[in-house]
Enzyme design. Sequence first.
Site, PDB file in Angstrom:
ATOM      1  N   ARG A 184      53.362  77.679  77.485  1.00 54.57           N
ATOM      2  CA  ARG A 184      54.709  77.309  77.898  1.00 54.57           C
ATOM      3  C   ARG A 184      54.884  75.808  77.734  1.00 54.57           C
ATOM      4  NH1 ARG A 184      58.254  79.664  80.728  1.00 54.57           N
ATOM      5  NH2 ARG A 184      59.458  78.789  79.054  1.00 54.57           N
TER       6      ARG A 184
ATOM      7  N   HIS B 174      58.388  72.678  81.729  1.00 57.95           N
ATOM      8  CA  HIS B 174      59.725  73.155  82.089  1.00 57.95           C
ATOM      9  C   HIS B 174      59.903  73.200  83.593  1.00 57.95           C
ATOM     10  CE1 HIS B 174      57.246  76.795  82.312  1.00 57.95           C
ATOM     11  NE2 HIS B 174      58.111  77.222  83.224  1.00 57.95           N
TER      12      HIS B 174
END
Lengths: 203, 248
Positions: free
Chosen positions: B163, B166
């Site tokens: 990922r 974020h």
Amino acid sequence: MLHPVPTLKETPSQTAGPYVHIGMTPNFCGITGAIDADLGKTMIHGDVEGERINVAVRVFDGAGVPLFDGVVEIWQADAKGNFVGPTTPGSNAAPAFTGWGRQPLSEAGAATFETIKPGRVPGPDGKLMAPHIALWIVARGINIGLQTRLYFADEAEANATDFVLNKIMDKRRRDTLIAQREGSTYTLDVHLQGEKETVFFDM
Amino acid sequence: MSGIILPGADGMLFQRDRDWHPPADTPGYKSTTFRAPRHSLLSLGPTKSEMTGPTFGHEKLGPLDNDLIRNFSQDGTDAIGQRMVVYGQVLDENARPVPNTLVEYWQANAGGRYRHKKEGYLAALDPNFGGFGRSITDANGFYHFRTIKPGAYPWPNTGNDWRPAHIHFSVFGHAFAQRLITQMYFEGDPMIWQCPIVSTIPDKAAIDQLIARLDRLNTTPMDALCYRFDIVLRGRRSTMFENKLEGN
């Protein structure tokens, strides 16, 4: 006269992810001390008119596995069919009945709300809709929050004329929105997929 | 109550542009396989039940609710990581500010690890970082919070997916049908374009809307970087009555 065209695009949705409980029910997942109580945990804060009920929502994926890592939010009218209006920042006390609840799904994929049975609300055609509760479900693997409704099995007459239920062309699928009563608890099984897939809305 | 939301307050919400959002079933993000409804959504105009929604003016937010550097501190020291302020404006599709609405956010720590019992990444927990905060937007729709930059982290999807850094956001608006959850990414991060969850969004321009911009002028000297992330919720049509009144 023409309507103005929107000038901005809505921010695109992204999944709430596997750790949605951190952000939405921090105390439930052990992040204590930051806020007193998880928001939406308690819907009734005082003397409230109406029948006290429990609303149990169980959510299953297409393989029948309970959705153990999601969150369910509900929004409903009070016993008279009125929604709590907007409040002013910082000034007034919490309404006795908030109309809004939020619960994490447990390991068994279940969330229970202590609330009151909602009154009837007028639909777009001016006729009263059957008593119902709006549901919103988010979790890992759900790219955009799922909107649906919960209706009550013991309101068969009202359900038969409900504006929204009657929009469901396949009549068999109307049952996917109807919670069954046992004692003071109404239980709705939500299926994200499969033979019993719940009707979800684009509203 | 708020003059800012009154124009169009009685009008229906614009229909959601489902092509701008990710579809339910996105095989590249495997968790959707059994969680995506197969039937089409039932399209209905929102009724009063979806045009109203909860507001949180009565909620007394704590002074540290928007300070992730301090709101979980066990010993009074700051969370570890690159310090930053994230701010932005919540607007509707008509570019009207959305005041007095709740914005919640959560994130991994500087090493990319969440404070969660199911988290399996090797990166260390920071004892002083919880990873959760919230704000209520001001009269002009602005929110802000202080935090540390979250780390990128690996996750089990295909063999080696990561990922990008974020922050998760949850926004209410003033109608239940405006309810939105999304994620904010950071300008210039090459990981954005390799992420199966980002890639669930078909349109690159839509992804671009999730990328916060470095706001160099609003950095705090010798303290914190600043990123701006505006959020747009569904807007309302004008009503005929308003057309007469406002001439729009």
